[in-house]
Design an enzyme around this catalytic site. Structure first.
Site, mmCIF file in Angstrom:
data_model
loop_
_atom_site.group_PDB
_atom_site.id
_atom_site.type_symbol
_atom_site.label_atom_id
_atom_site.label_comp_id
_atom_site.label_asym_id
_atom_site.label_seq_id
_atom_site.Cartn_x
_atom_site.Cartn_y
_atom_site.Cartn_z
ATOM 1 N N ASP A 91 46.918 42.118 41.470
ATOM 2 C CA ASP A 91 48.019 42.395 40.507
ATOM 3 C C ASP A 91 48.537 43.547 41.273
ATOM 4 O O ASP A 91 48.148 44.427 42.299
ATOM 5 C CB ASP A 91 47.181 43.356 39.150
ATOM 6 C CG ASP A 91 46.593 44.331 39.588
ATOM 7 O OD1 ASP A 91 45.511 44.547 40.326
ATOM 8 O OD2 ASP A 91 46.792 45.399 38.887
ATOM 9 N N GLU A 153 43.951 46.270 38.451
ATOM 10 C CA GLU A 153 43.347 47.447 39.212
ATOM 11 C C GLU A 153 44.553 48.561 38.980
ATOM 12 O O GLU A 153 43.965 49.838 38.868
ATOM 13 C CB GLU A 153 42.993 47.323 40.775
ATOM 14 C CG GLU A 153 42.484 48.677 41.428
ATOM 15 C CD GLU A 153 43.595 49.492 41.895
ATOM 16 O OE1 GLU A 153 43.020 50.519 42.297
ATOM 17 O OE2 GLU A 153 44.535 49.195 41.986
#
Length: 448
Positions: A91, A153
């Site tokens: 991400d 994250e």
């Protein structure tokens, strides 16, 4: 494989690695609320495909409660060999204002030996470093391999922490490579041995039942925005040092950047002073830092002549490696309550906390990494700290206290991560891939 053979394989595989990185960067995998979820799942699928292409026999997506799936892969260890866990995340941060980008954030663009695009460094370069290093061995790995690539994250990495705590055997390893850091400068090898922790919260100030005409009521009606500004300004003294009790300045024993290097890397304008006291290493890697990262107030373009009834701010607290982020956040919240003026109504919500990390610089794994990075960069690495947080690292350290945790990667301080015009230097990416592949070979041989 010999070091020469590994180096040749890395060089031969680099064009494919760059194309794979471009494909990943083109996926806008922003896992923040309010952004579409489809691209995040597309990035997970692409990551799964890439790990399969690296010769790993077991690859799958694993659901994570309240989050996007993690991509997990493994290959058994040869007899007597250790197991290495490889970590990264697929991400990315939101792109922000598109007008501040010289090239479109999700159209990866090569310029002068660098690849530009959101996530090119943080942390899709980490995903590709693992994939390209594993491809060198064509499925015949010198160590046991486990890979965990998470999908949220940047916004809520602590959700994977709970997964690790519930599934320790899945990730148990002798050494762990966290490919979500990098070197202070391109071609300046370093291993990150210190991470600050992080806490964050939203503070809301209310003063009125509704907004009021600033001409009719201004001067007597309490302005929520003015109250919030006073509270936030009270967090620091005139020198920029934190005024919150219980948050002292720390000390980092290694060398940090010079003021000239820092000013250039941070883009500090001429005539503007740096803030805080102590060495730069102390301030950046071993001390508390409080930053207001967002405000919910009327925009300048949408401003009207009104006294504001409510104002909100997002506050982030960076915490020294050994300190407790929850205690630090509580100290800041207590302080803001104490300095709130005029009896305003103050509320706090949306708490986030992640612990810091302090590494041991010894052991067989660190020796193998030193040798691998010296071959890849031409000189041994030095120890550095970073002010950023990687929530999973402290959990891994607690779950696997005997494991060596090694933080290095293809990012560098000029990569503009979390900012417009993020980029990864492609020569740095090659050196990082080579260092990881050499480490796997040397660590397996040394331990066997």
């Amino acid at each position: 494989m010999t070091p020469d053979e590994i180096e040749g394989a890395v060089a031969a595989g680099l064009p494919q690695a760059v194309e794979d990185l471009k494909r990943l960067v083109a996926i806008p995998s922003v896992a923040f609320p309010g952004h579409p979820e489809e691209p995040v799942h597309a990035a997970a699928a692409a990551t799964e495909e890439l790990l399969r292409s690296a010769g790993l026999p077991h690859v799958r997506q694993i659901p994570v409660d309240g989050s996007f799936p993690a991509v997990y892969a493994e290959a058994p260890a040869p007899p007597g060999a250790p197991t290495v866990l490889l970590y990264a995340h697929y991400d990315v941060q939101p792109a922000g204002d598109p007008l501040l980008w010289r090239t479109p954030a999700f159209e990866p663009t090569e310029i002068d030996g660098a690849l530009y695009g959101r996530g090119a460094a943080d942390d899709k370069s980490g995903v590709i470093s693992h994939v390209a290093a594993l491809r060198v061995f064509q499925g015949r790995f010198p160590v046991g391999v486990k890979v965990i690539i998470e999908g949220q994250e940047e916004y809520a990495g602590e959700r994977l922490e709970a997964f690790v705590e519930r599934n320790p055997e899945l990730l148990r390893a002798d050494a762990i490579i966290v490919a979500d850091t990098g070197n202070p400068h391109v071609d300046d090898p370093a291993v990150t041995t210190s991470l600050r922790g992080m806490g964050a919260f939203t503070v809301e100030v209310r003063t009125l039942s509704e907004s009021l005409h600033s001409g009719t009521f201004g001067g007597a009606a309490p302005d929520a925005l003015a109250a919030l500004i006073r509270m936030l300004a009270a967090l620091h003294d005139d020198n920029g040092d934190i005024r919150v009790p219980g948050l002292p300045r720390g000390v980092f024993l290694g060398a940090g950047p010079s003021e000239e290097e820092f000013r250039k890397g941070a883009g500090v304008l001429d005539g503007v002073s740096l803030v805080g006291s102590g060495s730069l290493a102390d301030r950046l890697w071993a001390s508390y830092a409080i930053t207001v990262t967002g405000l919910d107030v009327p925009t300048v373009s949408g401003a009207i002549n009104a006294v504001q009834p409510v104002a909100r701010a997002r506050v982030t607290v960076r915490v020294p490696p050994a300190a407790d982020p929850r205690t630090a956040v509580e100290s800041v919240v207590d302080f803001l309550n104490q300095v709130a003026p005029w009896g305003v109504k103050v509320g706090f919500s949306d708490y986030v906390a992640g612990s810091g990390f302090l590494a041991d610089s010894g052991g067989a794994a660190r020796t193998a990494l030193n040798e691998a990075m010296e071959r890849a960069y031409g000189r041994p690495p030095r120890d550095v700290g970073t002010g950023g947080s990687i929530p999973l690292v402290s959990t891994l350290a607690k779950q696997f206290p005997a494991a060596s945790i090694l933080l290095f990667g293809a990012e560098d301080d000029d990569a503009s991560i979390h900012a417009p015009n993020e980029r990864v230097d492609l020569a740095e990416l090659r050196r990082n891939i080579l260092a990881e592949a050499l480490f796997l070979q040397r660590y397996g041989a040394a331990t066997a």
